[in-house]
Design a protein around this motif. Structure first.
Motif, short mmCIF file in Angstrom:
data_model
loop_
_atom_site.label_atom_id
_atom_site.label_comp_id
_atom_site.label_asym_id
_atom_site.label_seq_id
_atom_site.Cartn_x
_atom_site.Cartn_y
_atom_site.Cartn_z
N SER A 1 -63.26 0.50 30.41
CA SER A 1 -64.09 1.26 31.34
C SER A 1 -63.40 1.31 32.70
CB SER A 1 -65.46 0.61 31.47
OG SER A 1 -65.35 -0.58 32.21
N ILE A 2 -63.77 2.30 33.50
CA ILE A 2 -63.22 2.42 34.85
C ILE A 2 -63.47 1.13 35.63
CG2 ILE A 2 -63.43 3.67 37.04
CD1 ILE A 2 -62.35 5.59 35.15
N GLY A 3 -64.70 0.63 35.51
CA GLY A 3 -65.07 -0.59 36.23
C GLY A 3 -64.19 -1.76 35.84
N ALA A 4 -63.90 -1.87 34.54
CA ALA A 4 -63.08 -2.99 34.06
C ALA A 4 -61.65 -2.87 34.60
CB ALA A 4 -63.06 -3.03 32.54
N ARG B 1 -57.34 -5.01 38.07
CA ARG B 1 -56.27 -4.88 39.06
C ARG B 1 -56.58 -5.68 40.32
NH1 ARG B 1 -56.55 1.00 41.95
NH2 ARG B 1 -54.57 0.22 42.70
N SER B 2 -57.87 -5.75 40.68
CA SER B 2 -58.23 -6.50 41.88
C SER B 2 -58.05 -8.00 41.68
CB SER B 2 -59.68 -6.22 42.27
OG SER B 2 -59.85 -4.85 42.48
N TYR C 1 -60.80 -1.50 37.51
CA TYR C 1 -60.86 -1.95 38.91
C TYR C 1 -60.93 -3.46 38.99
CZ TYR C 1 -61.00 2.47 41.40
OH TYR C 1 -60.65 3.66 41.95
N THR C 2 -61.74 -4.07 38.14
CA THR C 2 -61.85 -5.52 38.16
C THR C 2 -60.50 -6.16 37.87
OG1 THR C 2 -64.06 -5.26 37.23
CG2 THR C 2 -63.15 -7.47 37.22
#
Lengths: 503, 207
Positions: B171-174, B179-180, B176-177
């Motif tokens: 998912s997009i959210g995953a 890479r951050s 972002y998580t």
């Protein structure tokens, strides 16, 4: 345009970043993150200021320009090492494109004496194909080792050796191995074709299982391990994805004996990392130490945890992370997560998942027998009592003792005041609640038999209300108290803690 | 010319105490490529850059035990840079005296401009690069392949988040998580390395 909404929560993002959210909140936050540009920007900023992102991008770029450049020697290539081949090329396509053709155009290809009909599945270790054995007129499952494992000589040899050893285990709960071929480009194993699903699928689909299924599956897995251990084999990868539930019979089949080891050989030499999910690993295995059969028992405990709660006990991305968590964190008791389960199941789980190898349950055969007796008890509680061995196991767990102790002491106090506190109506209410409570430990049941039922129920309610919160505070005090008097309390009902466990 | 591996083992052999050996290995793995890169960027060819690197490290190992943070030359980093620069200039001078060496016009350029102020920036830039690289190798095993790949693709290769999410079935959210988390950890590791830059006194004594 970046718009902040009511769902945006900076603190949650912070917790997401440090991996301190539980599964449900993490999922929810990531879903929101997928839609919300504001939170995306916030998360990136929380991770590091703009300069950090820029520097990372500038400094970690690939050195494509000069292949003779010394960077190779300085280990920078580790950053990119084999990620592409492992993740980008789907093993299935690779395997299918390398299958020798079959004479029968309806088939995908041919592997040894087997005509390949279709792809059944793909796992970390390889691709599973449905094959037809013309000579014996039967369908089989052909497991082809993943290409990235197959290219490694040590892994192939290990694969062959372990598979041959596993083929020697003949047991109703061990998935048989019909044949091994390790000398071709595509090394493979031939196994019976089993209808049904893996325990992992079952948990994903249904969440936590009921007590009978937990005991049945755990008992049969323990039997399988016991058979393997008797021949000196360690499974090394006991996890729900390797436990097959035969669809037609209530039978459990443990598969993939020793294959983890072949995978370790390959990936360790590749990238210094251990393959597969580390979630069920024993701490010694996660640390990369030599493991023996007791490591499998730890993993069996992790599987019991997963069946009871719907998720693995520790979540971390790498073995190193698991090792850290196993050492530092206490596992939340399963009956605290799934209230329908008895405390004695937690006692079994924790005896298996003991970080100390010596204090852990030592024999798969003993555990299998214990689980079978527990299953018999659950099926016919009036005819079959809980096994004595379980009682001994409960004794080893000081906090359970404490709970019993507290029950005892509170009952004593409550005995004095009961006539003043309870009207007859109250008593009937509490008794009703008691009947809905999960089964208590045998020690407690015994206690109940000797005491007034009404009063026990009062204490039980008191205890269960905020037991999770208050317990740890009382624990040390009470243990100290017990040690001071160097005798169990009250002496006639409560077994004394065994020496040398939990000093 | 492949002087580096032997230099490496002879340099490593200097430390007897295994605990300090680790610090020394870490030190070398940051400074060895650093000096090499600076030399390359000053216009030296691969073989010459290796020679300079070897030369500097050997000098370094001789001098480090007596080097004191308060001896006036500022940080070890700065001092190191000066040694590296002087050595490479000397080497270039030597080469230019023998016509069979490099006739590269860059050599003359370096010789004529050996005290440019941007040398310092160059050195610092290469130092930061080395910290980032060393830190990223160090933390690599704390992340799964997938998480790591997400970080490399989005943050280094510059792929879009949605492409990476689609390609890796996340998912997009995953994305972002993932890479951050990697960047946050990388930042922490770089800061740690930066602070422990100077070898402690005991390690220096044992080299």
């Amino acid at each position: 345009m970046v718009v902040k909404t009511i769902d945006c929560n900076r603190n949650r993002l912070r917790l997401l970043l440090s991996d301190d959210l539980d599964d449900a909140s993490r999922h929810e936050t990531e879903q929101h993150l997928g839609k919300c540009e504001f939170c995306q920007t916030t998360l990136l900023a929380l991770a590091g200021e703009r300069e950090w992102w820029e520097e990372a991008s500038r400094f970690l770029e690939r050195d494509n320009h000069d292949p003779n450049d010394q960077q190779q020697q300085f280990g920078h290539s580790t950053l990119w090492n084999d990620l592409q081949t492992e993740l980008d090329i789907p093993s299935t396509d690779f395997v299918l494109s390398h299958l020798p053709p079959s004479n029968n155009p309806a088939m995908l290809g041919r592997l040894g004496q087997y005509e390949i009909l279709e792809v059944i599945g793909q796992g970390g270790m390889g691709v599973v194909l449905k094959g037809y054995d013309g000579e014996l007129n039967r369908y089989v499952a052909v497991k082809v080792l993943s290409p990235h494992l197959a290219v490694n000589g040590a892994a192939r040899k290990r694969f062959a050796r372990e598979a041959q050893a596993a083929a020697a285990i003949v047991h109703p709960n061990v998935l048989a191995i019909h044949g091994v071929e390790s000398d071709t480009n595509l090394p493979y194993l031939v196994m019976p074709l089993v209808s049904g699903e893996t325990l992992q699928h079952r948990i994903d689909r249904e969440g936590p299982l009921d007590l009978k299924d937990i005991l049945r599956i755990a008992a049969q897995t323990a039997r399988a391990l016991s058979a393997a251990h008797a021949q000196g084999l360690v499974h090394r990868d006991v996890k729900p994805a390797n436990i097959l539930l035969d669809g037609s019979l209530d039978r459990v089949l443990l598969s993939d004996f020793g294959l983890a080891r072949a995978a370790d050989d390959a990936t360790l030499t590749h990238s210094g990392m251990i393959a597969g999910t580390p979630h069920y690993m024993s701490p010694e295995q996660a640390r990369g130490e030599t493991v023996d059969q007791r490591s499998d028992l730890f993993s069996l405990g992790s599987v019991i945890f997963a069946m009871s709660t719907g998720r693995p006990p520790f979540r971390a991305e790498t073995p190193l992370g698991i090792a850290k968590k196993v050492d530092s964190a206490k596992v939340r008791p399963i009956h605290g997560i799934n209230e329908g389960l008895p405390e004695w199941l937690e006692a079994i789980r924790s005896s298996l998942m003991n970080a100390s190898i010596e204090s852990r349950a030592q024999s798969a055969a003993d555990i299998a027998e214990l689980l079978e007796q527990c299953l018999a008890h659950v099926q016919q509680p009036k005819v079959t009592p809980l096994p004595d061995a379980l009682l001994r196991m409960v004794r080893r767990r000081p906090w359970l003792n404490v709970q019993v102790l507290m029950t005892g002491s509170v009952v004593c106090i409550a005995l004095l005041f009961a006539p003043l506190l309870l009207s007859p109506d109250d008593q009937s209410v509490t008794e009703k609640s008691l009947s809905e409570e999960p089964v208590n430990t045998e020690a407690e049941e015994e206690f109940v038999n000797n005491e007034s039922k009404t009063l026990e129920s009062v204490t039980n309610l008191d205890l269960n209300n905020d037991i999770d919160l208050k317990f740890r505070e009382f624990e040390s005090d009470l243990l100290e108290f017990e040690q001071q008097f160097n005798r169990p309390f009250p002496p006639n009902q409560i077994p004394s803690p065994e020496p040398n466990t939990h000093p | 010319m492949s002087g580096t591996p032997e230099t490496r083992s002879s340099l490593l052999a200097r430390v007897r105490n295994p605990r300090n050996g680790e610090a020394w290995v870490e030190f070398l793995s940051i400074y060895e490529p650093l000096i090499y890169r600076v030399a390359r960027r000053k216009g030296l060819q691969d073989a010459d850059a290796r020679e300079v690197t070897q030369d500097v490290l050997v000098t370094l190992a001789d001098v480090i035990p007596s080097w004191k943070p308060t001896s006036g030359s500022g940080s070890l980093r700065r001092w190191l840079f000066q040694v590296a620069r002087n050595r490479s200039i000397n080497l270039l001078k030597e080469k230019s005296r023998h016509p069979c060496g490099t006739g590269d016009s860059k050599v003359r350029y370096v010789l004529e401009n050996h005290s440019q102020p941007d040398d310092v920036e160059l050195f610092i830039e290469e130092y930061r690069r080395q910290l980032f690289r060393h830190a990223s190798v160090k933390i690599r095993n704390e992340f799964s392949n997938k998480t790591w790949l997400v970080f490399l693709r989005t943050s280094i290769d510059g792929h879009s988040v949605s492409d990476v999410a689609h390609g890796l079935d996340m998912s997009i959210g995953a994305v972002y998580t993932a890479r951050s988390r990697v960047l946050a950890r990388l930042k922490m590791a770089v800061e740690e390395l930066d602070q422990q830059d100077v070898l402690d006194a005991q390690t220096r004594e044992e080299i």
